[in-house]
Structure formats: C-alpha cells, structure tokens
Design an enzyme around this catalytic site. Structure first.
Site, mmCIF file in Angstrom:
data_model
loop_
_atom_site.group_PDB
_atom_site.id
_atom_site.type_symbol
_atom_site.label_atom_id
_atom_site.label_comp_id
_atom_site.label_asym_id
_atom_site.label_seq_id
_atom_site.Cartn_x
_atom_site.Cartn_y
_atom_site.Cartn_z
ATOM 1 N N GLU A 167 0.715 -1.357 0.028
ATOM 2 C CA GLU A 167 0.052 0.258 0.004
ATOM 3 C C GLU A 167 0.940 1.279 0.127
ATOM 4 O O GLU A 167 1.772 1.511 0.984
ATOM 5 C CB GLU A 167 -0.874 0.121 1.156
ATOM 6 N N ASP A 215 -2.216 12.154 -2.730
ATOM 7 C CA ASP A 215 -2.190 13.604 -2.761
ATOM 8 C C ASP A 215 -2.563 14.005 -4.211
ATOM 9 O O ASP A 215 -1.740 13.993 -4.927
ATOM 10 C CB ASP A 215 -0.925 14.441 -2.371
ATOM 11 N N ASP A 269 -10.933 10.967 -5.731
ATOM 12 C CA ASP A 269 -12.065 11.670 -5.806
ATOM 13 C C ASP A 269 -11.946 12.780 -6.612
ATOM 14 O O ASP A 269 -12.701 13.668 -6.805
ATOM 15 C CB ASP A 269 -12.770 12.229 -4.522
#
Length: 231
Positions: free
Chosen positions: A67, A141, A177
């Site tokens: 991850e 980010d 998103d």
C-alpha cells in the site's frame, strides 16, 4: 526492465509532520515501529541499495502486497485482517499517519504487516523485480495546481519502478475523488506497462472506506475506482 539508478537525495514535496502527537502516539512510534519497520530500506541502512527480499519481513511463505501512502491506516489494517495469509507492506512518510496506523494495529491485533515510514521510492529501489503481487494507491495527494501535476504519484518516475517490482498479472488499484487525477491515471498508468481492467463508481468487494473518502463524499466529490493489471 532495467533497475533504476538509486540516488541518496531526491525531491519530496509532501508533509512529513502535522499536528503535535498525543502521548499515546509517541509511545506507538517509540515502542512499536522498530519491530514493524523492514530493515535495509533506508539509505543509512543500505547505502549500496542491495536487494531486499520482502518475504523476509514475514513468517512463512506469503504473497506480498503493497500500500502506497496508507494515510491513517484504516484500509491497510482492514486488508491485513481480511487476508491473514498475505504479507502487507505499507509506505507512508507522514509521521502522524504512521502513528495512527500503529494505534490501529495494536487495537486490531494483526501481525502480517510491515511499515516503512518513508517514501515508497526508497522501497522500490531495493525490492527485487516481480516481488509484489498487488498494490494499492488510495486517495493520493491530488496536487491540484497544474504546475504541480508532475508531483503526483501517477507519473513515469513512480510508475516505472512500481511496474518493475510488480509480478506480471499483479493487480494495481487506484481510488481517488479528483476527476483530473483519474484523467492522468488513465493516461500514464498504461504507458508504464499496465492494462486497464475496470473504471467504476462502485468500490471493490473488499474495499474499506477511509476517512479521506468519507470527507470527499460529504463534500460532494464522488469516488472513482480504477483497476489495472500488470502486463
């Protein structure tokens, strides 16, 4: 694919420290991190950048997952709990996020995790080729200003080394998103040797919603879930 040329100094643009840590979080960092941090990743430990076997971080014969930027660690702990047979390495240079993860590990009692509190590129430098079976990039980010798009993870400077350490057929998941991050991901990831399998507004069956995702939904930014396969 040739190995990257390691360098002791490289630009890093994200935050490494945030709000003052609570006493409990300092305790996690002081007492728990050393046992979970893989050896031989940092330049101080491994200046020659000799290859490091990720299987050595765990007991038994396991698939190794990665991850990249685990944030507060919710997703990472969930996946480790759901798949106890795998070994999961998480990279996160933000100290506050590392402390949050360590607290969640204590609470959940999971033991199949390794934590590198630094830049994922350091790990890419020392992992053997084709040693990782699955990778996650969750709510990275966004670097929203156009002049900063080169700082995003989904650029060839990051994706090339990631592709090198992933096994052929390995899955690479991206959740974000930010529509423009989706655009850049769809343009850049295939160039690095990946095939797009799915682009969806619905999460994966084993997905665990993070605090970043919940904030995005509250603020009206719908999530995007992209699945790639290493060619």
């Amino acid at each position: 694919m040739s190995d990257p040329k390691p360098t002791e100094w490289r630009n890093f643009y994200g935050r490494r420290h945030g709000k003052t840590l609570r006493d409990s979080q300092r305790e996690y960092l002081d007492h728990d991190l050393a046992a979970l941090a893989p050896e031989g990743v940092s330049f101080a430990e491994n200046p020659e950048r000799a290859p490091v076997d990720p299987a050595a971080f765990f007991e038994g014969d396991r698939e190794i997952w990665l991850e990249i930027g685990f944030g507060g660690g919710e997703h990472m702990v969930h996946m480790a709990s759901r798949y106890p047979e795998i070994g999961l390495i998480g990279c996160e240079p933000f100290v506050n996020g590392v402390a949050m993860l360590l607290g969640k590990i204590r609470q959940a009692g999971v033991t199949n995790l390794a934590v590198y509190p630094g830049d994922a590129r350091d790990l890419f430098d020392v992992l053997p080729e084709a040693s990782i079976s699955k990778a996650f990039l969750n709510y990275p980010d966004p670097w929203p200003k156009k002049r900063h798009h080169k700082r995003r993870f989904v650029t060839q400077g990051h994706l090339g080394p990631l592709a090198r350490v992933l096994r052929p057929g390995a899955e690479f998941r991206v959740a974000t998103d930010i529509p423009d991050y989706v655009r850049q991901t769809l343009e850049e990831v295939p160039r690095a040797g990946f095939v797009l399998e799915q682009e969806s507004g619905e999460p994966w069956a084993d997905w665990f919603s993070t605090r970043y995702e919940q904030k995005a939904i509250r603020e009206g930014r719908p999530p995007h879930y992209l699945t790639f396969r290493r060619a």
